[in-house]
Design an enzyme around this catalytic site. Structure first.
Site, PDB file in Angstrom:
ATOM      1  N   ASN A  70     -10.175  -0.442   0.652  1.00 18.21           N
ATOM      2  CA  ASN A  70      -8.731  -0.255   0.560  1.00 18.21           C
ATOM      3  C   ASN A  70      -8.245  -0.876  -0.758  1.00 18.21           C
ATOM      4  O   ASN A  70      -8.213  -2.093  -0.890  1.00 18.21           O
ATOM      5  CB  ASN A  70      -8.081  -0.936   1.774  1.00 18.21           C
ATOM      6  CG  ASN A  70      -6.564  -0.902   1.746  1.00 18.21           C
ATOM      7  OD1 ASN A  70      -5.961  -0.525   0.751  1.00 18.21           O
ATOM      8  ND2 ASN A  70      -5.951  -1.317   2.835  1.00 18.21           N
ATOM      9  N   CYS A  89       0.814  -1.222   0.000  1.00 17.21           N
ATOM     10  CA  CYS A  89       0.000   0.000   0.000  1.00 17.21           C
ATOM     11  C   CYS A  89       0.848   1.273   0.000  1.00 17.21           C
ATOM     12  O   CYS A  89       0.313   2.370  -0.140  1.00 17.21           O
ATOM     13  CB  CYS A  89      -0.959  -0.009   1.187  1.00 17.21           C
ATOM     14  SG  CYS A  89      -1.970  -1.503   1.245  1.00 17.21           S
ATOM     15  N   HIS A 100      -3.148   7.048   2.554  1.00 17.94           N
ATOM     16  CA  HIS A 100      -3.647   5.745   2.112  1.00 17.94           C
ATOM     17  C   HIS A 100      -5.011   5.467   2.757  1.00 17.94           C
ATOM     18  O   HIS A 100      -5.182   5.621   3.967  1.00 17.94           O
ATOM     19  CB  HIS A 100      -2.621   4.673   2.497  1.00 17.94           C
ATOM     20  CG  HIS A 100      -3.106   3.292   2.270  1.00 17.94           C
ATOM     21  ND1 HIS A 100      -3.730   2.906   1.104  1.00 17.94           N
ATOM     22  CD2 HIS A 100      -3.068   2.177   3.066  1.00 17.94           C
ATOM     23  CE1 HIS A 100      -4.054   1.628   1.192  1.00 17.94           C
ATOM     24  NE2 HIS A 100      -3.676   1.165   2.365  1.00 17.94           N
TER      25      HIS A 100
HETATM   26  N1  COA Z   1     -17.187  -8.686  11.270  1.00 19.43           N
HETATM   27  C1  COA Z   1     -17.533  -8.927  12.537  1.00 19.43           C
HETATM   28  N2  COA Z   1     -16.650  -9.218  13.498  1.00 19.43           N
HETATM   29  C2  COA Z   1     -15.352  -9.256  13.145  1.00 19.43           C
HETATM   30  C3  COA Z   1     -14.919  -9.017  11.829  1.00 19.43           C
HETATM   31  C4  COA Z   1     -15.900  -8.736  10.873  1.00 19.43           C
HETATM   32  N3  COA Z   1     -15.587  -8.489   9.588  1.00 19.43           N
HETATM   33  N4  COA Z   1     -13.569  -9.132  11.798  1.00 19.43           N
HETATM   34  C5  COA Z   1     -13.174  -9.424  13.032  1.00 19.43           C
HETATM   35  N5  COA Z   1     -14.249  -9.509  13.863  1.00 19.43           N
HETATM   36  C6  COA Z   1     -14.289  -9.811  15.288  1.00 19.43           C
HETATM   37  C7  COA Z   1     -13.056 -10.492  15.788  1.00 19.43           C
HETATM   38  O1  COA Z   1     -13.133 -11.879  15.534  1.00 19.43           O
HETATM   39  C8  COA Z   1     -13.086 -10.155  17.238  1.00 19.43           C
HETATM   40  O2  COA Z   1     -13.959 -11.041  17.864  1.00 19.43           O
HETATM   41  P1  COA Z   1     -13.620 -11.643  19.333  1.00 19.43           P
HETATM   42  O3  COA Z   1     -13.500 -10.440  20.226  1.00 19.43           O
HETATM   43  O4  COA Z   1     -14.807 -12.497  19.602  1.00 19.43           O
HETATM   44  O5  COA Z   1     -12.339 -12.376  19.166  1.00 19.43           O
HETATM   45  C9  COA Z   1     -13.738  -8.784  17.293  1.00 19.43           C
HETATM   46  O6  COA Z   1     -14.358  -8.596  16.010  1.00 19.43           O
HETATM   47  C10 COA Z   1     -12.778  -7.651  17.553  1.00 19.43           C
HETATM   48  O7  COA Z   1     -11.698  -7.806  16.710  1.00 19.43           O
HETATM   49  P2  COA Z   1     -10.508  -6.783  16.781  1.00 19.43           P
HETATM   50  O8  COA Z   1      -9.408  -7.315  15.944  1.00 19.43           O
HETATM   51  O9  COA Z   1     -10.215  -6.404  18.206  1.00 19.43           O
HETATM   52  O10 COA Z   1     -11.154  -5.517  16.089  1.00 19.43           O
HETATM   53  P3  COA Z   1     -10.502  -4.123  15.861  1.00 19.43           P
HETATM   54  O11 COA Z   1     -11.259  -3.094  16.586  1.00 19.43           O
HETATM   55  O12 COA Z   1      -9.008  -4.143  16.059  1.00 19.43           O
HETATM   56  O13 COA Z   1     -10.748  -3.888  14.311  1.00 19.43           O
HETATM   57  C11 COA Z   1      -9.640  -4.007  12.194  1.00 19.43           C
HETATM   58  C12 COA Z   1     -10.196  -4.796  13.371  1.00 19.43           C
HETATM   59  C13 COA Z   1      -9.058  -4.987  11.183  1.00 19.43           C
HETATM   60  C14 COA Z   1     -10.759  -3.220  11.553  1.00 19.43           C
HETATM   61  C15 COA Z   1      -8.547  -3.037  12.717  1.00 19.43           C
HETATM   62  O14 COA Z   1      -7.611  -3.732  13.521  1.00 19.43           O
HETATM   63  C16 COA Z   1      -7.838  -2.355  11.615  1.00 19.43           C
HETATM   64  O15 COA Z   1      -8.411  -1.569  10.916  1.00 19.43           O
HETATM   65  N6  COA Z   1      -6.525  -2.605  11.429  1.00 19.43           N
HETATM   66  C17 COA Z   1      -5.795  -2.092  10.328  1.00 19.43           C
HETATM   67  C18 COA Z   1      -6.013  -2.994   9.149  1.00 19.43           C
HETATM   68  C19 COA Z   1      -5.613  -2.374   7.852  1.00 19.43           C
HETATM   69  O16 COA Z   1      -5.932  -1.255   7.579  1.00 19.43           O
HETATM   70  N7  COA Z   1      -4.890  -3.149   7.042  1.00 19.43           N
HETATM   71  C20 COA Z   1      -4.449  -2.751   5.791  1.00 19.43           C
HETATM   72  C21 COA Z   1      -3.298  -1.825   5.945  1.00 19.43           C
HETATM   73  S1  COA Z   1      -2.615  -1.429   4.445  1.00 19.43           S
END
Ligand code: COA
Length: 321
Positions: A279, A112, A249
């Site tokens: 994204n 990215c 980004h």
């Molecule tokens: N729908 C519903 N629940 C989901 C889910 C989805 N699509 N994806 C994950 N979950 C669940 C998880 O399993 C977890 O459940 P649990 O508590 O029972 O284990 C819960 O939601 C919380 O997950 P968590 O990882 O703590 O959520 P978060 O607040 O960190 O958000 C992201 C997850 C991925 C949105 C966040 O970490 C993020 O945006 N990270 C950056 C990712 C990114 O931008 N990547 C590309 C970079 S170039």
């Protein structure tokens, strides 16, 4: 001294739209969960388009607006991690589509951050006077890398392409500074393995898809991107306030909000379109630039660009239009 100046922009987005509600039919998720955590509502999926088609379409869109003769393009750089083929490069296949026979062409794998890495590379070629006109494309088709049964990742990404034309200039307008950084020791935070075949000599077959440590990527993006922006502002002796628009980004609205807070800048200075496209990795920044350009929002502005992603990689450019 010569440096690069972005003179035109273009984009291509596939027609086929997949909403958060559509994704709830594939995995256990909801529009509310996805939108509240990422700012994403829709993404485009390249059902019928190849990566080369999207890249060449974005490039043609940009070229048609500035009447550049393809024979005058000296260099084509394509930022992508989701090419149609391992070889040749997307850039060489785009060259063929454009008839840009005088260009040398290669792809950049910086995930990215690929677009800002490409800007950095092209600016160095222009500064050393090896190149006068360059084409930089960011293109991705993550739909063919994703596991559509993995809700952690499949909700985040979309397909698309953006392109810019860069020419050498001696004016004050253009690329003011570029910085590219990598943190290889954190490579495991975001990985897309290749699906290999067995050989007669060893077994390497796998069905592997993108895996991500979402929290690690989130933390990395907010801290490193804001720190690098501050560093570049200091080097250039400008303040965060002097930036008219931040084009970061488009991974996640909460990451952008976190960076805005650290820079003490109002959120309305940060362009966001992840709601419509998700994204699109290396394509997010040139797509955003083209949207701003079409809306007449670029001319006379000082823009800060920042990419961040797998590698881990990140990079920043300050550009005057
Ligand atoms: N729908 C519903 N629940 C989901 C889910 C989805 N699509 N994806 C994950 N979950 C669940 C998880 O399993 C977890 O459940 P649990 O508590 O029972 O284990 C819960 O939601 C919380 O997950 P968590 O990882 O703590 O959520 P978060 O607040 O960190 O958000 C992201 C997850 C991925 C949105 C966040 O970490 C993020 O945006 N990270 C950056 C990712 C990114 O931008 N990547 C590309 C970079 S170039």
């Amino acid at each position: 001294m010569y440096h690069g100046r972005i003179i035109e922009t273009g984009r291509y987005l596939p027609e086929f739209n997949v909403s958060n509600d559509d994704i709830t039919k594939l995995v256990d998720t909801s529009d509310e969960w996805i939108y509240s955590r990422t700012g994403i509502k829709n993404r485009r999926i390249a059902k019928d388009e190849s990566v080369v088609y999207m890249a060449a379409s974005a490039a043609k869109n940009a070229i048609s607006k500035c009447e550049l003769d393809s024979m005058n393009i000296d260099m084509i750089v394509v930022a992508t991690v989701s090419p149609d083929y391992a070889m040749p490069s997307v850039a060489c296949m785009v060259q063929e589509q454009l008839g840009a026979e005088n260009a040398f062409c290669f792809d950049v794998n910086a995930a990215c951050s690929g677009f800002v890495y490409g800007l950095d590379i092209i600016d160095q070629f222009i500064k050393t006077r090896k190149v006068k006109n360059a084409l930089l494309i960011g293109v991705e088709k993550f739909s063919h890398l994703l596991n559509w049964e993995d809700r952690d990742t499949c909700v985040l990404f979309g397909d698309g392409a953006g392109a810019v034309i860069i020419e050498a200039t001696e004016t004050e307008i253009g690329i003011i500074d570029t910085q590219s950084r990598s943190i290889g020791k954190q490579f495991e935070a975001l990985v897309s393995p290749l699906n290999n075949n067995d050989t007669p000599f060893y077994n390497e077959s796998s069905e592997a898809y993108i895996t991500m440590d979402g929290r690690a990527v989130f933390q990395f993006a907010v801290t490193k991107v804001s720190a690098l922006l501050k560093e570049v502002f200091q080097t250039q002796n400008i303040s965060a306030d002097e930036i008219d628009i931040y084009v970061l980004h488009q991974a996640n609205s909460r990451i952008i909000e976190g960076i805005a807070k650290r820079l003490k800048q109002p959120i309305d200075k940060f362009y966001m379109n992840m709601e419509s496209y998700g994204n699109t990795s290396a394509a997010t920044i040139p797509i955003a630039l083209d949207e701003l350009n079409r809306a007449g929002e670029l001319i006379g502005k000082t823009i800060a660009l920042s990419g961040f992603g797998a590698g881990l990689t990140y990079g920043t450019a300050i550009v005057k239009f």
